[in-house]
Design a protein around this motif. Sequence first.
Motif, PDB file in Angstrom:
ATOM      1  N   UNK A 184       0.837  -1.186   0.082  1.00 53.14           N
ATOM      2  CA  UNK A 184      -0.060  -0.012  -0.092  1.00 53.14           C
ATOM      3  C   UNK A 184       0.709   1.158   0.111  1.00 53.14           C
ATOM      4  N   UNK A 185       2.139   1.190   0.747  1.00 50.12           N
ATOM      5  CA  UNK A 185       2.843   2.229   0.844  1.00 50.12           C
ATOM      6  C   UNK A 185       3.476   2.716  -0.516  1.00 50.12           C
ATOM      7  N   UNK A 186       3.966   1.425  -1.119  1.00 49.65           N
ATOM      8  CA  UNK A 186       4.514   1.538  -2.395  1.00 49.65           C
ATOM      9  C   UNK A 186       3.546   2.151  -3.722  1.00 49.65           C
ATOM     10  N   UNK A 187       2.288   1.942  -3.374  1.00 48.51           N
ATOM     11  CA  UNK A 187       1.251   2.368  -4.322  1.00 48.51           C
ATOM     12  C   UNK A 187       1.159   3.895  -4.032  1.00 48.51           C
ATOM     13  N   UNK A 188       1.148   4.080  -2.436  1.00 46.33           N
ATOM     14  CA  UNK A 188       0.998   5.565  -2.162  1.00 46.33           C
ATOM     15  C   UNK A 188       2.099   6.518  -2.698  1.00 46.33           C
ATOM     16  N   UNK A 189       3.224   5.974  -2.720  1.00 46.71           N
ATOM     17  CA  UNK A 189       4.439   6.635  -3.148  1.00 46.71           C
ATOM     18  C   UNK A 189       4.285   6.878  -4.763  1.00 46.71           C
ATOM     19  N   UNK A 190       3.812   5.705  -5.419  1.00 48.90           N
ATOM     20  CA  UNK A 190       3.973   5.817  -6.869  1.00 48.90           C
ATOM     21  C   UNK A 190       2.743   6.688  -7.353  1.00 48.90           C
ATOM     22  N   UNK A 191       1.608   6.518  -6.659  1.00 47.43           N
ATOM     23  CA  UNK A 191       0.374   7.270  -7.155  1.00 47.43           C
ATOM     24  C   UNK A 191       0.327   8.652  -6.618  1.00 47.43           C
ATOM     25  N   UNK A 192       0.420   8.839  -5.477  1.00 50.08           N
ATOM     26  CA  UNK A 192       0.287  10.159  -4.814  1.00 50.08           C
ATOM     27  C   UNK A 192       1.540  10.846  -4.305  1.00 50.08           C
ATOM     28  N   UNK A 193       2.580  10.378  -4.528  1.00 52.07           N
ATOM     29  CA  UNK A 193       3.677  10.821  -4.219  1.00 52.07           C
ATOM     30  C   UNK A 193       4.212  10.792  -2.648  1.00 52.07           C
ATOM     31  N   UNK A 194       3.451   9.954  -1.899  1.00 50.70           N
ATOM     32  CA  UNK A 194       4.110  10.125  -0.572  1.00 50.70           C
ATOM     33  C   UNK A 194       5.242   9.294  -0.272  1.00 50.70           C
ATOM     34  N   UNK A 195       6.267  10.051   0.457  1.00 45.52           N
ATOM     35  CA  UNK A 195       7.419   9.040   0.558  1.00 45.52           C
ATOM     36  C   UNK A 195       7.323   8.073   1.534  1.00 45.52           C
ATOM     37  N   UNK A 196       7.670   6.824   1.142  1.00 43.33           N
ATOM     38  CA  UNK A 196       7.813   5.591   2.060  1.00 43.33           C
ATOM     39  C   UNK A 196       8.754   5.814   3.270  1.00 43.33           C
ATOM     40  N   UNK A 197       9.277   6.578   3.205  1.00 43.84           N
ATOM     41  CA  UNK A 197      10.072   6.650   4.426  1.00 43.84           C
ATOM     42  C   UNK A 197       9.710   7.405   5.695  1.00 43.84           C
ATOM     43  N   UNK A 198       8.422   8.036   5.325  1.00 47.99           N
ATOM     44  CA  UNK A 198       7.787   8.710   6.433  1.00 47.99           C
ATOM     45  C   UNK A 198       6.692   7.903   7.083  1.00 47.99           C
ATOM     46  N   UNK A 199       6.645   8.007   8.262  1.00 48.49           N
ATOM     47  CA  UNK A 199       5.474   7.294   9.120  1.00 48.49           C
ATOM     48  C   UNK A 199       4.136   8.001   8.887  1.00 48.49           C
ATOM     49  N   UNK A 200       3.293   7.024   8.655  1.00 46.05           N
ATOM     50  CA  UNK A 200       1.979   7.826   8.421  1.00 46.05           C
ATOM     51  C   UNK A 200       1.017   7.963   9.643  1.00 46.05           C
ATOM     52  N   UNK A 201       0.378   8.895   9.807  1.00 44.89           N
ATOM     53  CA  UNK A 201      -0.405   9.013  11.009  1.00 44.89           C
ATOM     54  C   UNK A 201      -1.194   8.017  11.398  1.00 44.89           C
ATOM     55  N   UNK A 202      -1.294   7.540  12.444  1.00 41.66           N
ATOM     56  CA  UNK A 202      -2.266   6.420  12.937  1.00 41.66           C
ATOM     57  C   UNK A 202      -3.505   7.081  13.359  1.00 41.66           C
ATOM     58  N   UNK A 203      -4.645   6.557  12.846  1.00 48.94           N
ATOM     59  CA  UNK A 203      -6.117   7.064  13.265  1.00 48.94           C
ATOM     60  C   UNK A 203      -6.444   6.714  14.381  1.00 48.94           C
ATOM     61  N   UNK A 204      -7.015   7.481  15.107  1.00 45.14           N
ATOM     62  CA  UNK A 204      -7.668   7.116  16.441  1.00 45.14           C
ATOM     63  C   UNK A 204      -9.058   6.324  16.263  1.00 45.14           C
ATOM     64  N   UNK A 205      -9.294   5.209  17.101  1.00 40.96           N
ATOM     65  CA  UNK A 205     -10.492   4.494  17.172  1.00 40.96           C
ATOM     66  C   UNK A 205     -11.736   5.516  17.656  1.00 40.96           C
ATOM     67  N   UNK A 206     -11.358   6.157  18.693  1.00 36.74           N
ATOM     68  CA  UNK A 206     -12.385   7.087  19.333  1.00 36.74           C
ATOM     69  C   UNK A 206     -11.778   8.684  19.302  1.00 36.74           C
ATOM     70  N   UNK A 207     -12.678   9.364  18.536  1.00 39.89           N
ATOM     71  CA  UNK A 207     -12.273  10.686  18.258  1.00 39.89           C
ATOM     72  C   UNK A 207     -12.231  11.559  19.684  1.00 39.89           C
ATOM     73  N   UNK A 208     -11.714  12.753  19.612  1.00 38.52           N
ATOM     74  CA  UNK A 208     -11.842  13.832  21.001  1.00 38.52           C
ATOM     75  C   UNK A 208     -13.080  14.111  21.045  1.00 38.52           C
ATOM     76  N   UNK A 209     -14.012  14.260  19.879  1.00 37.33           N
ATOM     77  CA  UNK A 209     -15.476  14.714  20.091  1.00 37.33           C
ATOM     78  C   UNK A 209     -16.236  13.635  20.595  1.00 37.33           C
ATOM     79  N   UNK A 210     -15.839  12.200  20.500  1.00 38.98           N
ATOM     80  CA  UNK A 210     -16.554  11.275  20.863  1.00 38.98           C
ATOM     81  C   UNK A 210     -16.059  10.922  22.321  1.00 38.98           C
ATOM     82  N   UNK A 211     -14.909  10.909  22.530  1.00 43.50           N
ATOM     83  CA  UNK A 211     -14.455  10.762  24.036  1.00 43.50           C
ATOM     84  C   UNK A 211     -15.125  11.894  25.044  1.00 43.50           C
TER      85      UNK A 211
END
Lengths: 203, 756
Positions: free
Chosen positions: B472-499
Amino acid sequence: MATADTSTFRGRLDDFGVTVSEGPPAACASLIDDAAGDPAVGVPLGESGPDALEGSAASLPERVATDPTTADLRAAHTGVTAASLGIASYGSVAVEADARGTEPVSLFVDRHVVVLREADLVPDVPDAFAWLGPRARDESTDVVFATGPSATADMGGLVHGAHGPKEVHVVLLRDGDGDSDAPGPADGDGDAPGSTDGTGVDG
Amino acid sequence: MSSDADAAGDAAAGPNRETKAERIRELLATEGDAVAENTRGFNAGRYESTGRLDDYEALKERAREIKEDAIERLPDLIDEVRETVEANGGTVYLADDAADANRYIREVAAEREAGRAIKSKSMTSEEIEVNAALEGDGVEVVETDLGEWVLQLADEEPSHIVAPAIHKSREGISELFAERFDLDDPPETAEALTMFARERLGDLIEDADLGMTGANFIAADSGTMLLVTSEGNARKTVTATDTHVAVAGVEKLVPTVEEFAPFVELIGRSGTGQDVTSYISTLTPPVASPVPDFEADDEPLADGSGDDREFHLVLIDNGRLAMRDDETLKETLYCIRCSACSNACGNFQSVGGHAFGGETYSGGIATGWEAGIEGLDTAAEFNDLCTGCSRCVPACPVGIDIPWINTAVRDRINRGEADPSQLDWAFEELVPDEEPGGLDLSTRLVGNYATLAEWGHRTAPVANRLANFGPARALAERVVGIDSRRELPEFARVSLVEWFDDRGGSAVDPDEADREAVVYPDTATNYVDVDRGKATVRALEALGVHVRVPDLPGSGRPPLSQGMVATAESAAEDVYAGLAPHLDAGRDVVVIEPSDLATFRREYERFLPADSHERLADASYDAMEYVFGLLEAGGDPAALRAPAEGTGPVASGARLAYHPHCQARTVEVGEYATATFERLGYDVRVSDTECCGMAGSFGYKSDYYELSMDVGEPLREQFGDTERTVVAPGTSCTEQLDALLESTPMHPIEVIAPRE
């Protein structure tokens, strides 16, 4: 001019590595003689700088050639001219171009010795341009506000004497002949901060 | 792999992507060090030199007023300067474009039978490429500015608008001289190199026939031109030749000589950090000096030859009068070419003007100049390098909103280059923007980050697994130019508003509260870094604030960074609509992410009615600014976490290393964290790096990964070995510091908030 301005002016000259000597107009020739190298060319005071210098006790020493040829200019170590104005807060002197050659004499030399009357010091830049405005409009005057020696940082470090003078000396003439009650301070102790090194902002 | 992805990939990657990245890598290696040392030195000098002015802000305001007035009255000023210069005995030629200007100058050179022209440094003469035009007629052209002369010998282009050869090292210049002049023992020290150049150029100046200069400013009332120089070569260029041609853009005109004053005080300080340069020449040509005759040099210098001087002022339009009628580009005409925006810019400091520049101009303001003079295509080649960090904004002596010019030009590039055949229907749900179909996919994905993050949060377990999954990272790099050396943000299951809803709202009863505040759930806090949102709620409640965390849309900062102006404007309207009832109820708005606060305060001015913008800007606070204010108003510091309790999960102790966010510095809220930390007894060391280099999404792009890391290098040098707890409020700064220092920074509020 207020003593505070003279003190600030001297402090700023010191920041820029400009030496200064001070005295009454009658001492002018000897102060120039002490400061000028050899050979020296110059423009007579009053023909260079403010009219008030003409007919005053201030003069050039005899060894300064006042009607130089271009060869004399090329060979000269020192050029002596007057300045029309000084800006205290910046340590700048306003050198006016004229048909006698004040501009080339102050420029095509290694050392520029410049004579400035303390009475011609103004506190700050807006005062200087308020002075310049009417002269530019009415008399098409050409003035260089010179601050310290010629400088460059283009060759990998700050160097003085890129094209213009490597050294500048100011002879500051105190107000009134022989007024021994108002000596200027020996060293500038104004609130002027240290100067910075760097290259020019050549437009 | 589907054919759709291929099509999108090709459209996103484009033919130039690899070339551009390679060029940047090459410049980082060859010129980066010299450019970095010089520009960072100039930038530090600017802070020192402007800091010595009592009335810096007032001077800037005055300078701005003069420029606004001058550009407004430009056609009249052109008429006026024609009259004054002609009354002085000179001529004025208004050139439509470069070819027109060069034709006129060639005619002057031919009439004066000029064999050699000498020049002082002038960017406008670079713009019209007059050297090539004259050389085509057999006129030798010699650049007398030492830096320009070096470039002329090396056949290179300026890398900086004020110090054109800053990319050259002393050693490189020595080698160049050895080669060009066939020297066995070339000069090596700066002093020796300078004296070598002085002598060589001195000889060339003596025999010159034509002198060319630029002009920094021209007063219409007298025909007086002002030149800002240090070497004395402009003085010699004018004095030593009997024919003076000054080339200047029409925007250099100001009404009166007296109006030169604020610029004289600002230009050197803003550019190279010099209080004033050696020579401020104010010439009302033709000048009065005699022309030294170096051939018949036994004649008196004062021979009356000053009377025979000729002066030609060549005013250049070349697109400027059209820029004056363009609401976005018009502000560019206020530029005094001091170079402050280049020196203050993290990206420029790393690569210089050979990457961050167009045909002539470089640095942040170059986008405006190149778009107006050369066209959008030229601006498009380097416009990406403005990340919108905004550090040039307070540096600009005439207050130009340089990031906005870059954003607005990017918007035009987006629209102009949109390819309607691109198949992005598959992504419509993720990119519900206001932009035309066919816009570059990586631009749209970043620009729609708020929607993407919400989707990521909803599908967190899957999205997170997928996001860092190799293919998926390889695809992201090739298709949308996101460098694979970067950590991507990890999404929270419970948002701040929900909490916040789950815990039953605020722990402080509104009736007992001193104040009521809305904590703005920015996209990063709400869906990714929920902990800093929780910490903000705890800190505010500890100080007696009744807190609300309503569900609100993203601020529009990500689309803005991609030049998606309509989308950002729509976001501004939605955010304001969501906040308006709270503003009506007298609630404060507390913002955790500095870039969002900066958007509310700065860019929303362009998107919202003036009253609405003012209301929101006045009511919104940086989280640490708000805490500082609460303490100042009598809040109990003991309610917050003291240094003795430790700085949290990553480290303990009272020593902090704090990197304020670039945009927070620009809206002047960066120092509240420092003040609050110190009040609570922390020992704080503040970074002096303008921008971390990540700058939102910039550092994620594979084209710019190396550049982004290089921009952050000073932070690594300053904080790399520190035992201090690293603190940074910006989300993207956090990612960058993590990559640079291998430790995850905390938001300032997480340091001082009481523990859960």
